[in-house]
Design an enzyme around this catalytic site. Sequence first.
Site, PDB file in Angstrom:
ATOM      1  N   ASP A 171       1.171  -1.613   4.703  1.00  0.00           N
ATOM      2  CA  ASP A 171       0.140  -2.473   5.684  1.00  0.00           C
ATOM      3  C   ASP A 171       0.565  -3.688   5.544  1.00  0.00           C
ATOM      4  O   ASP A 171       2.140  -3.650   5.729  1.00  0.00           O
ATOM      5  CB  ASP A 171      -1.176  -3.098   4.782  1.00  0.00           C
ATOM      6  CG  ASP A 171      -1.204  -3.454   3.716  1.00  0.00           C
ATOM      7  OD1 ASP A 171      -0.332  -4.041   3.003  1.00  0.00           O
ATOM      8  OD2 ASP A 171      -2.329  -3.684   3.308  1.00  0.00           O
ATOM      9  N   SER A 172       0.297  -4.802   5.983  1.00  0.00           N
ATOM     10  CA  SER A 172       1.318  -6.113   6.501  1.00  0.00           C
ATOM     11  C   SER A 172       1.711  -6.837   5.314  1.00  0.00           C
ATOM     12  O   SER A 172       3.140  -7.009   5.758  1.00  0.00           O
ATOM     13  CB  SER A 172       0.673  -6.633   7.516  1.00  0.00           C
ATOM     14  OG  SER A 172      -1.150  -7.353   6.444  1.00  0.00           O
TER      15      SER A 172
END
Length: 288
Positions: A19-20
């Site tokens: 993810d981020s």
Amino acid sequence: MANERPPCLVRPVALLFGDSLTERSMDPDGGWGAALAHHFARKLDVVNRGCGGYNSRWGLKLLEQVLAQVASSGQQVALMTIWFGANDAAIPGRSAERQHVPAAEFGDNLAAMVRMARAAGIQRIVLLTPPPVGDDARVRHQQKRMGISTAVPPDRTLECAGHYAAAARATAQALGLPLVDLYEQLQAVPGWRDSLFDDGLHFTPAGSRKVWTLLRDTLAGAYPELSLEALSNQFPWWDKWDAADPDAFWAAALPQMQAAAQQQQQQQQQQERDKKEQEKQQKEKKQG
């Protein structure tokens, strides 16, 4: 095919999937992915496939395409990191609830990702747990985003993240994979809430550097064949070239590079076979 590149000219890759926390890892100011790329310069290319805001359910839908893209390049994946959970752990009924995935499903999704990666021929995989969460910082982050000063419950909490860290641990243990337990290890750093995180979830430069240190140490223990000493630099050093006759030098160097690449591949394959045999013997010993 006549135009097919010799294997020694195709650099292996480290595939970062998540993810981020993975997407942002290439930040030049301390990013752990940037540090990994620097560490493996001229040995592995780093392919970042982090997608901000994604949970493991959505990531699982992407993985087939990610693996197909890498395969189409002709590059071998020498290492893969899988890091989800920070968004899965969003709490239902709060501002980020659409990202929520139940912890049990999260563990199943991680296992499915590992199976897909292994089916694609990827042998060296590292799982990372979601990091600890700073509850108060998450409240301030939400208030800033909403433009309010009134009380609001945190969208994620340290306690909730712990359930997802436990699921990642269980998955790694069940599949025999190395794990970077960021949930536990980062909490051991004094003042971690303020020094390692800028919004209770994403890292400061110091936090990202700590992630890299922990990942580097895990790689050293789990996959010694990825040590800098074991991996060859791609292409000759500049001072090896014959300045007067580069064509003759390259014609002689290419088969040498090919032989060295084949030897390194055979050594790595033997190390992997030895490791699997050792794990098998240890499992049989426990069962016996």
